[in-house]
Design a protein around this motif. Sequence first.
Motif, PDB file in Angstrom:
ATOM      1  N   LEU A   1       0.745  -1.193  -0.290  1.00  0.00           N
ATOM      2  CA  LEU A   1      -0.005  -0.106  -0.082  1.00  0.00           C
ATOM      3  C   LEU A   1       0.773   1.195  -0.102  1.00  0.00           C
ATOM      4  N   ALA A   2       1.927   1.235   0.611  1.00  0.00           N
ATOM      5  CA  ALA A   2       2.780   2.396   0.777  1.00  0.00           C
ATOM      6  C   ALA A   2       3.579   2.666  -0.494  1.00  0.00           C
ATOM      7  N   LEU A   3       3.848   1.552  -1.103  1.00  0.00           N
ATOM      8  CA  LEU A   3       4.467   1.679  -2.529  1.00  0.00           C
ATOM      9  C   LEU A   3       3.525   2.236  -3.395  1.00  0.00           C
ATOM     10  N   SER A   4       2.180   1.850  -3.553  1.00  0.00           N
ATOM     11  CA  SER A   4       1.097   2.221  -4.364  1.00  0.00           C
ATOM     12  C   SER A   4       1.192   3.822  -4.292  1.00  0.00           C
ATOM     13  N   GLY A   5       0.960   4.122  -2.990  1.00  0.00           N
ATOM     14  CA  GLY A   5       0.881   5.647  -2.667  1.00  0.00           C
ATOM     15  C   GLY A   5       1.926   6.359  -3.081  1.00  0.00           C
ATOM     16  N   ALA A   6       3.087   5.906  -2.804  1.00  0.00           N
ATOM     17  CA  ALA A   6       4.373   6.663  -3.498  1.00  0.00           C
ATOM     18  C   ALA A   6       4.133   6.738  -5.184  1.00  0.00           C
ATOM     19  N   ILE A   7       3.928   5.760  -5.755  1.00  0.00           N
ATOM     20  CA  ILE A   7       3.723   5.709  -7.194  1.00  0.00           C
ATOM     21  C   ILE A   7       2.619   6.953  -7.480  1.00  0.00           C
ATOM     22  N   LEU A   8       1.513   6.828  -7.037  1.00  0.00           N
ATOM     23  CA  LEU A   8       0.431   7.495  -7.391  1.00  0.00           C
ATOM     24  C   LEU A   8       0.727   9.071  -7.097  1.00  0.00           C
ATOM     25  N   GLN A   9       1.324   9.406  -5.847  1.00  0.00           N
ATOM     26  CA  GLN A   9       1.771  10.588  -5.655  1.00  0.00           C
ATOM     27  C   GLN A   9       2.648  11.112  -6.884  1.00  0.00           C
ATOM     28  N   ALA A  10       3.711  10.133  -7.320  1.00  0.00           N
ATOM     29  CA  ALA A  10       4.503  10.970  -8.345  1.00  0.00           C
ATOM     30  C   ALA A  10       3.703  10.946  -9.538  1.00  0.00           C
TER      31      ALA A  10
END
Lengths: 345, 260
Positions: free
Chosen positions: A85-94
């Motif tokens: 989930l943290a990985l997904s968040g980082a990707i979406l934010q970028a």
Amino acid sequence: MSHAVLKPNWPARFALVLASLVALTLAVTVAVTVGEMAIPLPVAFRALGNGLFGLDLPVSAIQQGVIFDYRLSRALMAALCGGALALSGAILQALLRNPLAEPYILGISAGASTGAVCVLILGAGGATLGLSGGAFLGSIATLAIVALLASGTGGGSDRVILAGVAGSQLFNAVTATIVTTLASAEQARGVMFWLLGNFGGVRWPDLWVAAPVALIGFLVCMMHAKALDAFAFGTDAAASLGVAVTRVRLVLLATTALLTATMVAIVGTVGFVGLVIPHAARFLVGSGHARLLPACLVVGAIFMVLADVLSRILVPQQILPIGIVTALFGAPAFAIILYRARRAP
Amino acid sequence: MTLATHEVRWSAGGQMIVDGVTLTVEPNRVLGLIGPNGSGKSSLLRLLCRLRKVASGVVTLDARDIADLPRRELARRLAFVEQQAATEVQLSVCDVVRLGRTPHRGAFASWTEVDEHAVDIALKRVGLAARHDQPWHTLSGGERQRVHIARALAQEPRELILDEPTNHLDIQHQLAILTLVRRLGLTCVVALHDLNLASLFCDRVGVLAGGRLVAFGTPQEVLTPCLIAEVFGVEVVIRESTPGRRHIEYVVEHEAGDHA
């Protein structure tokens, strides 16, 4: 703030990876020993030795079962879920260039829930689709709707969030409608508990699904780390640096949807992790994605394992839904991050 | 040989934005694109960098259709500086300039001395070597634009495309940015608003109106009172203080009571 490493500093990297693994192991150890049934550390280690390496150390059958089949699988699933989930968040934010983007806020989790509920209660797709399949289709559908809505209203990173809010409201309403009108009382209670996130039902077979998905998702994201850096100044800037913007977006959005859908199908929706952890990780290692993505994976994993421990001990005799714990601790943590990272006036 | 367009057209929302532009950029010269708001300057620049696909016509780089060039090869050859590219991401000056190395590095390539050297040279050329580690958000508008130019230089391009790089800058920084661009010695295409700056810094000027190229040539040839009146709808007087130094003065009729 700069990291002027000319040649890769392998010892430092190795030390970082080792430290992360040690921290994660410690968190999992805590998770394995803490619970309703207090199990001393030596017994826990013996049980792990038996389970992992096929040793034959003296442990009672009940303790062996609790440690290995219940708590270890649960802790490892929490780690995978938090990391993904943290990985997904980082990707979406970028990709969306918005610090508030994350699977929960963009409605991907809500869509996954709707898909899962359709399978669970309506029996959509029959046995072939399954819960994970339903969740995945639901999350892809939401992502498509949110993307269409955002681009139809003029694009822009704020539009994406607004479209996400609309999408998640819509899918939450659909889920609630299905549950209240079509589910039996028992089904409804189960679904509601599951929707708030719950590691209780996790067993080893769930891990055999979640672990490969998380690993492949992580590798795909790492392959695009430099491309993600190039998105800092927008899509035109990224394209002028030679990044295949459309392809990178498609691949990474699908990866995010797959990661989120897999986790939602197994543990339900868990908010705030995707939002808070990337910011915390940025605070630790900076904005470069080659460092940020592994940091998100590790910090997210440790955070979720500890959150799960808290969910089991905060209220005696009762297990809180994990989504409540992540929100309880995530929201203030987020406020602190926002405050400390505030821009100079 | 360098950039050229042939009968390039591009439309958005059913409206023709760039309407049949044919021009040739000369190597190592600065070409200024001028024209009123909405005349298609930015769109034409984006077609030159292949950020938008031409609806018809062709953009060539060394006589090759840029649509056939691999993205990264194009990015190693041609760099683009946007009007005002901002970010929410916390970056330092060198982080931004390092982005310019993206087309030179594979997905897993580590940072090399060649990359570091290119970044250092680029920062020196824009005069910001001392700001290497400064946070991007603390820079002034002029400094940000120079960092973007340094990022573009780190791409080691032969062609540099700039979209109104002087927008929102005070006059000192406008002059500094354009002096810098001129000294780079690269093939530059610059969209500009200020006619005096265009006359001062460009070897060639292309005038766009309604998506069409209505004039092309040296500033002396192109920037005539007649053309400026026709395209921009303002009356001007052109004075030449020293040979080649032309000043375009806007004739503004003050109301009788203005200076009373």
